[in-house]
Design a protein around this motif. Structure first.
Motif, PDB file in Angstrom:
ATOM      1  N   ARG A   1      -6.456  11.765   0.793  1.00  0.00           N
ATOM      2  CA  ARG A   1      -6.223  12.372   2.108  1.00  0.00           C
ATOM      3  C   ARG A   1      -4.820  12.966   2.188  1.00  0.00           C
ATOM      4  N   ILE A   2      -3.853  12.250   1.644  1.00  0.00           N
ATOM      5  CA  ILE A   2      -2.482  12.767   1.640  1.00  0.00           C
ATOM      6  C   ILE A   2      -2.402  14.002   0.741  1.00  0.00           C
ATOM      7  N   ARG A   3      -3.010  13.919  -0.427  1.00  0.00           N
ATOM      8  CA  ARG A   3      -3.007  15.081  -1.335  1.00  0.00           C
ATOM      9  C   ARG A   3      -3.666  16.300  -0.693  1.00  0.00           C
ATOM     10  N   SER A   4      -4.729  16.083   0.070  1.00  0.00           N
ATOM     11  CA  SER A   4      -5.433  17.202   0.694  1.00  0.00           C
ATOM     12  C   SER A   4      -4.612  17.856   1.806  1.00  0.00           C
ATOM     13  N   GLU A   5      -3.659  17.125   2.334  1.00  0.00           N
ATOM     14  CA  GLU A   5      -2.776  17.668   3.373  1.00  0.00           C
ATOM     15  C   GLU A   5      -1.632  18.459   2.772  1.00  0.00           C
ATOM     16  N   VAL A   6      -1.524  18.471   1.452  1.00  0.00           N
ATOM     17  CA  VAL A   6      -0.496  19.202   0.707  1.00  0.00           C
ATOM     18  C   VAL A   6       0.892  18.856   1.223  1.00  0.00           C
ATOM     19  N   ILE A   7       1.205  17.566   1.259  1.00  0.00           N
ATOM     20  CA  ILE A   7       2.532  17.159   1.715  1.00  0.00           C
ATOM     21  C   ILE A   7       3.421  16.749   0.551  1.00  0.00           C
ATOM     22  N   LEU A   8       3.036  17.105  -0.643  1.00  0.00           N
ATOM     23  CA  LEU A   8       3.769  16.631  -1.817  1.00  0.00           C
ATOM     24  C   LEU A   8       4.949  17.536  -2.218  1.00  0.00           C
ATOM     25  N   ARG A   9       5.407  18.342  -1.367  1.00  0.00           N
ATOM     26  CA  ARG A   9       6.507  19.244  -1.689  1.00  0.00           C
ATOM     27  C   ARG A   9       7.806  18.513  -1.833  1.00  0.00           C
TER      28      ARG A   9
ATOM     29  N   ALA B   1       0.850  -1.197   0.000  1.00  0.00           N
ATOM     30  CA  ALA B   1       0.000   0.000   0.000  1.00  0.00           C
ATOM     31  C   ALA B   1       0.886   1.247   0.000  1.00  0.00           C
ATOM     32  N   ALA B   2       1.939   1.232   0.813  1.00  0.00           N
ATOM     33  CA  ALA B   2       2.855   2.381   0.852  1.00  0.00           C
ATOM     34  C   ALA B   2       3.559   2.556  -0.484  1.00  0.00           C
ATOM     35  N   ILE B   3       3.941   1.452  -1.116  1.00  0.00           N
ATOM     36  CA  ILE B   3       4.624   1.527  -2.411  1.00  0.00           C
ATOM     37  C   ILE B   3       3.676   2.072  -3.480  1.00  0.00           C
ATOM     38  N   LEU B   4       2.453   1.622  -3.459  1.00  0.00           N
ATOM     39  CA  LEU B   4       1.451   2.102  -4.411  1.00  0.00           C
ATOM     40  C   LEU B   4       1.196   3.603  -4.217  1.00  0.00           C
ATOM     41  N   ILE B   5       1.148   4.027  -2.974  1.00  0.00           N
ATOM     42  CA  ILE B   5       0.949   5.444  -2.674  1.00  0.00           C
ATOM     43  C   ILE B   5       2.120   6.270  -3.205  1.00  0.00           C
ATOM     44  N   VAL B   6       3.351   5.797  -2.977  1.00  0.00           N
ATOM     45  CA  VAL B   6       4.525   6.517  -3.492  1.00  0.00           C
ATOM     46  C   VAL B   6       4.490   6.545  -5.016  1.00  0.00           C
ATOM     47  N   LEU B   7       4.123   5.441  -5.641  1.00  0.00           N
ATOM     48  CA  LEU B   7       4.048   5.386  -7.103  1.00  0.00           C
ATOM     49  C   LEU B   7       3.091   6.442  -7.641  1.00  0.00           C
ATOM     50  N   TYR B   8       1.933   6.574  -7.016  1.00  0.00           N
ATOM     51  CA  TYR B   8       0.933   7.524  -7.508  1.00  0.00           C
ATOM     52  C   TYR B   8       1.234   8.968  -7.125  1.00  0.00           C
ATOM     53  N   LEU B   9       1.887   9.179  -6.003  1.00  0.00           N
ATOM     54  CA  LEU B   9       2.131  10.555  -5.568  1.00  0.00           C
ATOM     55  C   LEU B   9       3.476  11.112  -6.010  1.00  0.00           C
ATOM     56  N   TYR B  10       4.493  10.238  -6.125  1.00  0.00           N
ATOM     57  CA  TYR B  10       5.847  10.719  -6.392  1.00  0.00           C
ATOM     58  C   TYR B  10       6.482  10.174  -7.662  1.00  0.00           C
ATOM     59  N   GLY B  11       5.935   9.108  -8.224  1.00  0.00           N
ATOM     60  CA  GLY B  11       6.489   8.571  -9.457  1.00  0.00           C
ATOM     61  C   GLY B  11       7.237   7.272  -9.260  1.00  0.00           C
ATOM     62  N   TRP B  12       7.578   6.661 -10.392  1.00  0.00           N
ATOM     63  CA  TRP B  12       8.163   5.324 -10.356  1.00  0.00           C
ATOM     64  C   TRP B  12       9.565   5.297  -9.775  1.00  0.00           C
ATOM     65  N   GLN B  13      10.373   6.343 -10.006  1.00  0.00           N
ATOM     66  CA  GLN B  13      11.744   6.318  -9.499  1.00  0.00           C
ATOM     67  C   GLN B  13      11.767   6.250  -7.970  1.00  0.00           C
ATOM     68  N   GLN B  14      11.000   7.128  -7.334  1.00  0.00           N
ATOM     69  CA  GLN B  14      10.951   7.140  -5.878  1.00  0.00           C
ATOM     70  C   GLN B  14      10.313   5.866  -5.341  1.00  0.00           C
ATOM     71  N   ALA B  15       9.289   5.377  -6.026  1.00  0.00           N
ATOM     72  CA  ALA B  15       8.627   4.136  -5.587  1.00  0.00           C
ATOM     73  C   ALA B  15       9.584   2.955  -5.678  1.00  0.00           C
TER      74      ALA B  15
END
Length: 165
Positions: free
Chosen positions: A157-165, A41-55
């Protein structure tokens, strides 16, 4: 405000905690080696929020660290084999933009089991264990749905917290 590196570190920590929790759950249902795949689940979240390299980085770090903490070298080998094929499948299906997060997760769950079975066939030097693959694929389908539902609900929920900086 947290930085991108801090967010990725937190998600790696979540994946490691989920690996530990998963190691405590006696989830087998008569299927040796089957797990829920909670860290995915954490890997999938990183993939969708940050991209494949970070995931990919988080995925490999999670497997190696959790393998040393809670598993064995064989566990790391099997996990890496499943993760490489699973991760490639998830990236391909995500990029195709045809599947939902649940669909991508299902593809990951099923392909993870295929990768692990390929390693198992190589290690035990017999293809006789492939009879076990349909059962594992059904397990991958079910757990892929569950992980997809969890991820699908957490990402907004993560996107709404604006933590994607």
């Amino acid at each position: 405000m947290r930085t991108r590196a801090a967010n990725l570190g937190l998600l790696l920590g979540v994946a490691l905690i989920l690996s530990y929790v998963e190691s405590l759950i006696p989830f087998a249902f008569g299927i040796p080696g089957m797990k829920l795949g909670l860290p995915n689940a954490a890997i999938l979240i990183v993939l969708y929020l940050y991209g494949w390299q970070q995931a990919l980085i988080i995925n490999v770090l999670r497997i190696v660290v959790s393998g040393f903490l809670f598993g064995s070298m064989f566990g790391i080998l099997f996990s890496l084999a499943g993760a490489i094929i699973s991760f490639a499948a998830m990236c391909i299906f995500k990029k195709a933009d045809f599947f939902s997060i649940k669909g991508v997760s299902i593809c990951g769950g099923v392909s993870h089991n295929i990768g692990q079975m390929l390693v198992a066939v190589y290690v035990v030097k017999t293809s006789g264990i492939l009879y076990y693959l349909p059962v594992l694929m059904i397990g991958g389908l079910i757990t892929g749905i569950l992980i997809g539902i969890i991820s699908e609900n957490i990402i907004p929920r993560i996107r709404s917290e604006v933590i994607l900086r």
